[in-house]
Design a protein around this motif. Structure first.
Motif, PDB file in Angstrom:
ATOM      1  N   ALA A 194      37.496  33.150  44.516  1.00 22.56           N
ATOM      2  CA  ALA A 194      36.671  32.190  43.777  1.00 22.56           C
ATOM      3  C   ALA A 194      35.205  32.616  43.655  1.00 22.56           C
ATOM      4  CB  ALA A 194      36.745  30.823  44.457  1.00 22.56           C
ATOM      5  N   LEU A 195      34.830  33.719  44.281  1.00 16.19           N
ATOM      6  CA  LEU A 195      33.437  34.148  44.295  1.00 16.19           C
ATOM      7  C   LEU A 195      32.920  34.372  42.882  1.00 16.19           C
ATOM      8  CD1 LEU A 195      30.968  35.036  45.960  1.00 16.19           C
ATOM      9  CD2 LEU A 195      31.950  37.325  46.023  1.00 16.19           C
ATOM     10  N   LYS A 196      31.829  33.710  42.578  1.00 14.81           N
ATOM     11  CA  LYS A 196      31.169  33.861  41.277  1.00 14.81           C
ATOM     12  C   LYS A 196      29.825  34.530  41.517  1.00 14.81           C
ATOM     13  CE  LYS A 196      33.953  30.965  38.869  1.00 14.81           C
ATOM     14  NZ  LYS A 196      35.264  31.507  39.054  1.00 14.81           N
ATOM     15  N   GLY A 197      29.367  35.240  40.540  1.00 18.47           N
ATOM     16  CA  GLY A 197      28.057  35.867  40.672  1.00 18.47           C
ATOM     17  C   GLY A 197      28.078  37.067  41.590  1.00 18.47           C
ATOM     18  N   LEU A 210      42.919  41.278  51.672  1.00 20.22           N
ATOM     19  CA  LEU A 210      41.570  41.195  51.111  1.00 20.22           C
ATOM     20  C   LEU A 210      41.486  41.942  49.784  1.00 20.22           C
ATOM     21  CD1 LEU A 210      38.544  40.606  51.120  1.00 20.22           C
ATOM     22  CD2 LEU A 210      38.265  42.631  52.592  1.00 20.22           C
ATOM     23  N   GLN A 211      42.031  43.144  49.755  1.00 23.37           N
ATOM     24  CA  GLN A 211      41.988  43.932  48.525  1.00 23.37           C
ATOM     25  C   GLN A 211      42.729  43.229  47.389  1.00 23.37           C
ATOM     26  OE1 GLN A 211      43.475  47.727  49.879  1.00 23.37           O
ATOM     27  NE2 GLN A 211      41.473  48.362  50.650  1.00 23.37           N
ATOM     28  N   LYS A 212      43.823  42.574  47.713  1.00 23.73           N
ATOM     29  CA  LYS A 212      44.574  41.815  46.711  1.00 23.73           C
ATOM     30  C   LYS A 212      43.736  40.645  46.193  1.00 23.73           C
ATOM     31  CE  LYS A 212      48.964  39.412  46.061  1.00 23.73           C
ATOM     32  NZ  LYS A 212      50.208  38.970  46.694  1.00 23.73           N
ATOM     33  N   ALA A 213      43.025  39.964  47.097  1.00 19.21           N
ATOM     34  CA  ALA A 213      42.172  38.842  46.696  1.00 19.21           C
ATOM     35  C   ALA A 213      41.047  39.316  45.780  1.00 19.21           C
ATOM     36  CB  ALA A 213      41.594  38.148  47.925  1.00 19.21           C
ATOM     37  N   ILE A 214      40.455  40.455  46.103  1.00 13.75           N
ATOM     38  CA  ILE A 214      39.391  41.004  45.257  1.00 13.75           C
ATOM     39  C   ILE A 214      39.946  41.361  43.888  1.00 13.75           C
ATOM     40  CG2 ILE A 214      37.793  42.934  44.953  1.00 13.75           C
ATOM     41  CD1 ILE A 214      37.559  43.000  48.055  1.00 13.75           C
ATOM     42  N   ALA A 215      41.117  42.000  43.862  1.00 12.18           N
ATOM     43  CA  ALA A 215      41.729  42.395  42.598  1.00 12.18           C
ATOM     44  C   ALA A 215      42.013  41.176  41.713  1.00 12.18           C
ATOM     45  CB  ALA A 215      43.017  43.174  42.860  1.00 12.18           C
ATOM     46  N   GLY A 216      42.214  40.021  42.331  1.00 14.43           N
ATOM     47  CA  GLY A 216      42.470  38.792  41.580  1.00 14.43           C
ATOM     48  C   GLY A 216      41.213  38.147  41.027  1.00 14.43           C
ATOM     49  N   ASN A 217      40.063  38.728  41.306  1.00 14.06           N
ATOM     50  CA  ASN A 217      38.785  38.203  40.820  1.00 14.06           C
ATOM     51  C   ASN A 217      38.131  39.280  39.959  1.00 14.06           C
ATOM     52  OD1 ASN A 217      36.070  37.424  40.516  1.00 14.06           O
ATOM     53  ND2 ASN A 217      36.031  36.405  42.492  1.00 14.06           N
TER      54      ASN A 217
END
Length: 120
Positions: free
Chosen positions: A47-50, A80-87
């Motif tokens: 969900a990280l924006k910006g 973690l890498q999967k979560a980043i790839a989803g953003n």
């Protein structure tokens, strides 16, 4: 009277030592909650924006720093890498700083909502 107070103080001291060791056991038993924390971090990263993050190379950390030891967080790296790839926005922001996804090994969330990504 003085002997009674010394015995009382000794009993209180022994009780505190016993309770502190039990607290350590209780804390150790709660550690499986680390999975909940990782799940929270993964969700927050998605969900990280910006660009409210910093990037730290683990090779620059002191040996005493827990983040300098990849074994301590290796089990969570793929998640973690999967979560980043989803953003997509985060992935692009990391690429703009020459960070390759495969090199991101850990993340830490600050109290102010910012993140530190650790890379190898």
């Amino acid at each position: 009277m003085e002997i009674t107070m010394n015995r009382f103080a000794s009993a209180v001291g022994i009780s505190l030592i016993a309770l502190s060791s039990l607290a350590g056991v209780a804390r150790a038993e709660m550690w499986p909650g680390a999975d909940i924390q990782q799940s929270h971090l993964d969700s927050a990263v998605k969900a990280l924006k910006g660009k409210n993050f910093t990037v730290v190379d683990i090779s620059t950390l002191d040996n005493g720093d827990p983040m300098a030891n990849p074994d301590s967080y290796a089990a969570n790296t793929k998640s973690l890498q999967k979560a980043i790839a989803g953003n997509k926005a985060l992935t692009e922001a990391l690429k703009a700083q020459d960070v390759e996804l495969r090199n991101v090994v850990a993340v830490d969330e600050a109290a102010d909502g910012g993140f530190t990504f650790y890379v190898r």
